[in-house]
Design a protein around this motif. Structure first.
Motif, short mmCIF file in Angstrom:
data_model
loop_
_atom_site.label_atom_id
_atom_site.label_comp_id
_atom_site.label_asym_id
_atom_site.label_seq_id
_atom_site.Cartn_x
_atom_site.Cartn_y
_atom_site.Cartn_z
N PHE A 390 0.87 -1.17 0.00
CA PHE A 390 0.00 0.00 0.00
C PHE A 390 0.91 1.22 0.00
N SER A 391 0.59 2.22 -0.83
CA SER A 391 1.47 3.39 -0.89
C SER A 391 0.70 4.60 -1.39
N PHE A 392 1.07 5.76 -0.85
CA PHE A 392 0.59 7.01 -1.42
C PHE A 392 1.40 7.31 -2.68
N VAL A 393 0.77 8.01 -3.62
CA VAL A 393 1.39 8.23 -4.91
C VAL A 393 2.51 9.27 -4.84
N ASP A 394 2.27 10.38 -4.14
CA ASP A 394 3.25 11.47 -4.13
C ASP A 394 4.23 11.31 -2.98
N ALA A 395 5.43 11.86 -3.18
CA ALA A 395 6.50 11.72 -2.19
C ALA A 395 6.17 12.41 -0.88
N ARG A 396 5.51 13.54 -0.92
CA ARG A 396 5.18 14.27 0.31
C ARG A 396 4.30 13.44 1.22
N SER A 397 3.29 12.79 0.63
CA SER A 397 2.39 11.97 1.45
C SER A 397 3.13 10.76 2.01
N ARG A 398 4.04 10.20 1.24
CA ARG A 398 4.81 9.06 1.76
C ARG A 398 5.72 9.48 2.91
N ASN A 399 6.23 10.73 2.84
CA ASN A 399 7.11 11.21 3.91
C ASN A 399 6.35 11.64 5.15
N GLU A 400 5.16 12.26 4.96
CA GLU A 400 4.44 12.87 6.07
C GLU A 400 3.27 12.06 6.59
N LEU A 401 2.72 11.15 5.77
CA LEU A 401 1.58 10.34 6.20
C LEU A 401 1.97 8.90 6.49
N LEU A 402 2.40 8.19 5.43
CA LEU A 402 2.75 6.79 5.61
C LEU A 402 3.61 6.34 4.45
N PRO A 403 4.80 5.83 4.70
CA PRO A 403 5.62 5.27 3.62
C PRO A 403 4.95 4.02 3.03
N ALA A 404 5.46 3.55 1.90
CA ALA A 404 4.97 2.31 1.31
C ALA A 404 5.05 1.19 2.33
N SER A 405 3.94 0.47 2.48
CA SER A 405 3.83 -0.51 3.57
C SER A 405 3.24 -1.82 3.05
N PRO A 406 3.70 -2.94 3.58
CA PRO A 406 3.14 -4.24 3.18
C PRO A 406 1.74 -4.44 3.77
N GLU A 407 0.95 -5.26 3.07
CA GLU A 407 -0.39 -5.57 3.57
C GLU A 407 -0.86 -6.89 2.99
N LEU A 408 -1.88 -7.47 3.62
CA LEU A 408 -2.54 -8.67 3.15
C LEU A 408 -3.93 -8.31 2.65
N ALA A 409 -4.44 -9.09 1.68
CA ALA A 409 -5.75 -8.77 1.11
C ALA A 409 -6.51 -10.05 0.81
N LEU A 410 -7.84 -9.98 0.96
CA LEU A 410 -8.77 -11.00 0.49
C LEU A 410 -9.60 -10.39 -0.63
N VAL A 411 -9.70 -11.10 -1.76
CA VAL A 411 -10.44 -10.59 -2.92
C VAL A 411 -11.48 -11.62 -3.33
N LEU A 412 -12.75 -11.19 -3.35
CA LEU A 412 -13.86 -12.03 -3.81
C LEU A 412 -14.30 -11.50 -5.17
N ARG A 413 -14.27 -12.38 -6.19
CA ARG A 413 -14.65 -11.98 -7.53
C ARG A 413 -15.82 -12.82 -8.03
#
Length: 549
Positions: A390-413
């Motif tokens: 999971f990651s914010f697109v712009d560098a400012r948000s990654r620096n001030e909000l949350l850097p790129a981070s791992p996550e798990l997901a469940l997807v129902l299709r």
């Protein structure tokens, strides 16, 4: 004037007097007896055909065709014949003044005025040269060569296939068929300008995307050859080859289910197989039919008995597959085959691969689309466990909000929901861990975070055998919580927002149940950081394994 008024009042009084009404009449209305047979005849569906054969051309660059006029006349004779087509109206255009661009369009518009009932059967047929040219926007388009078409000004003088198809689609009838005994390959019944021929010669075979004609139920477009192939005339047959076998089918040879009638799809399948065999595989007639159901376009004969069961498919997704029944090869798709009623083992194969093997009970008179067997056989739901980032697109948000981070997901299709070729995709993802904010060069602030996202999407799906691609709109809710334990600040922050965006994914089926899948999404949201609001984008990408059920 006074005398006229008195006369009118007297007439009205006489009409409204009690003596002028019979017992039981309402308001002086006179009952009218209607012949039910005459009324039924007046509203009965009609059978109309417009057949065009373009043999001669004003521009000498177009070589004359030997049998285009005869093609239209021979087919017209078969459709007029009371023992075969029994059409109510068959109009053949073959003289030079009848086969100009303006005359053909006028005839189509006149046909639209005549075929006004939804149940009218309408056949439109063209035997002519076809060609390719670039239009005013530089796009490569298909054209029907009319008598007055100029070889040096094709886009301005020939009849665009798009315009021809548009006129055809405007016919009020729901039972309509267009047959194109022409081609655009540069040989046979086709001719290309030298500069375009040279350009296309450098393109690898198979480059052309097969044009998909938008077809509604019982609206069919048949072509004498596949896209990029050559439609041929034959001196021995003295006809366009496809047209010859199409007419042959109307004589009864194409009645595969033995119900006494030859429908449009039966006639085309007969002509397709015969043309393929006659040309030793060099010419493969094609059909664009999205949905047929019980084919209502009867070209010859009458349905006077219940026919044998039929299995069929005209879906491009199944092109090239072989239909086997009880281990016996019946036909290559697209097309159909009549089978004995009862319990049958149905297989769809391509080479050594078996797409479908199913035992079905099929009854007399039933027409079973093979797509239905596929949808019933293969699970259309899948649940995938994925991992990603999971990651914010712009560098400012990654620096001030949350850097790129791992996550798990469940997807129902859920495939083919709510409509064919659409899917419903629901996903739940989240992550938890420790990160650092980089607020200034050489300065980092540690914190713990929890992220949670829930999304729903309705993407369009493309399928090629084991591979599926999907893309479409998505909406998602994002929850983000941060906790700080520093000397300067101890506490927590949290954000919640609902955001629009897009999703895309790829699925590779490993078997009937297991699949590998990957999904990515891009969202736009609005957050408040340190009292200031800002629009930011965030994305996620996952990959994993899924189970179909």
């Amino acid at each position: 004037m006074r005398r006229l008024v008195i006369t009118l009042l007297a007439v009205l009084a006489a009409c409204a007097s009690p003596g002028s009404l019979e017992k039981g009449d309402k308001g002086g209305l006179v009952s009218v007896k209607v012949d039910e047979r005459a009324l039924s005849t007046a509203y009965a569906p009609r059978r109309l055909a417009l057949l065009v054969g373009v043999s001669q051309f004003q521009d000498a660059q177009w070589r004359d065709l030997r049998y285009a006029t005869k093609d239209a006349e021979d087919l017209g004779a078969a459709l007029r014949d009371p023992a075969r087509g029994h059409f109510d109206s068959v109009r053949v255009l073959s003289r030079p003044e009848e086969t100009t661009r303006a005359s053909i369009l006028a005839a189509l518009r006149q046909l639209r005025q005549e075929a006004t009932r939804p149940d009218d059967v309408v056949v439109v047929y063209f035997s002519a040269h076809g060609t390719l040219s670039r239009d005013g926007r530089g796009e490569l388009k298909r054209y029907l060569v009319t008598t007055d078409a100029s070889f040096r000004a094709i886009a301005q003088t020939a009849l665009p296939m798009d315009e021809l198809k548009s006129e055809f689609d405007q016919l009020p009838s729901r039972r309509r068929l267009m047959v194109l005994a022409t081609c655009h390959s540069g040989s046979g019944k086709s001719l290309l300008p030298k500069e375009l021929e040279a350009e296309l010669a450098g393109i690898k075979a198979g480059f052309y995307a097969r044009p998909l004609e938008e077809s509604s139920r019982a609206s069919m477009v048949f072509a004498a050859c596949d896209w990029g192939e050559t439609a041929r005339e034959d001196e021995g047959l003295q006809n366009d080859i496809y047209t010859h076998f199409l007419i042959d089918g109307l004589n009864g040879a194409a009645d595969r289910n033995s119900d006494g009638a030859v429908t449009a799809t039966e006639a085309h399948d007969h002509a397709r197989r015969s043309t393929y065999a006659f040309t030793q595989g060099r010419q493969r007639p094609s059909a664009e039919i999205l949905e047929v159901g019980a084919d209502p376009v009867v070209l010859s004969g009458h349905i006077d008995r219940t026919g044998r069961p039929e299995l069929f498919s005209y879906n491009p997704r199944l092109d090239g597959f072989t239909l086997k029944v009880d281990g016996e090869t019946r036909t290559e798709l697209p097309g159909g085959a009549a089978v004995p009623p009862g319990r049958r083992t149905v297989e769809l194969t391509k080479g050594e691969d078996v797409l479908l093997r199913e035992v079905v009970d099929i009854s007399v008179g039933e027409r079973l689309p093979l797509e239905r067997l596929l949808s019933e056989t293969f699970p259309r739901r899948s649940l995938s466990l994925m991992g990603g980032m999971f990651s914010f697109v712009d560098a400012r948000s990654r620096n001030e909000l949350l850097p790129a981070s791992p996550e798990l997901a469940l997807v129902l299709r859920l495939e083919e929901r709510p409509l064919p070729d659409l899917s419903l995709v629901f996903d739940l993802s989240g992550g938890r861990g420790r990160q650092n904010l980089h607020l200034a060069p050489g300065t980092s602030v540690p914190f713990t975070y929890t992220s949670l996202s829930m999304g729903a999407a309705v993407p369009y799906t493309w399928r090629w055998e084991h591979l599926s691609l999907y893309a479409g709109p998505r909406v998602a809710a994002l929850f983000l919580q941060r906790s700080f334990q520093t000397e300067a600040f101890t506490g927590g922050q949290q954000y919640f927002t609902v955001s629009p965006g897009v999703v895309g994914g790829v699925v590779w089926r490993l078997g009937e149940r297991l699949e590998l899948s990957a999904q990515t999404q891009l969202m736009v949201t609005y957050v408040v950081v340190d009292g200031q609001g800002q629009a930011v984008g965030f994305s996620g990408g996952w990959a994993g394994v899924g189970y179909r059920f």
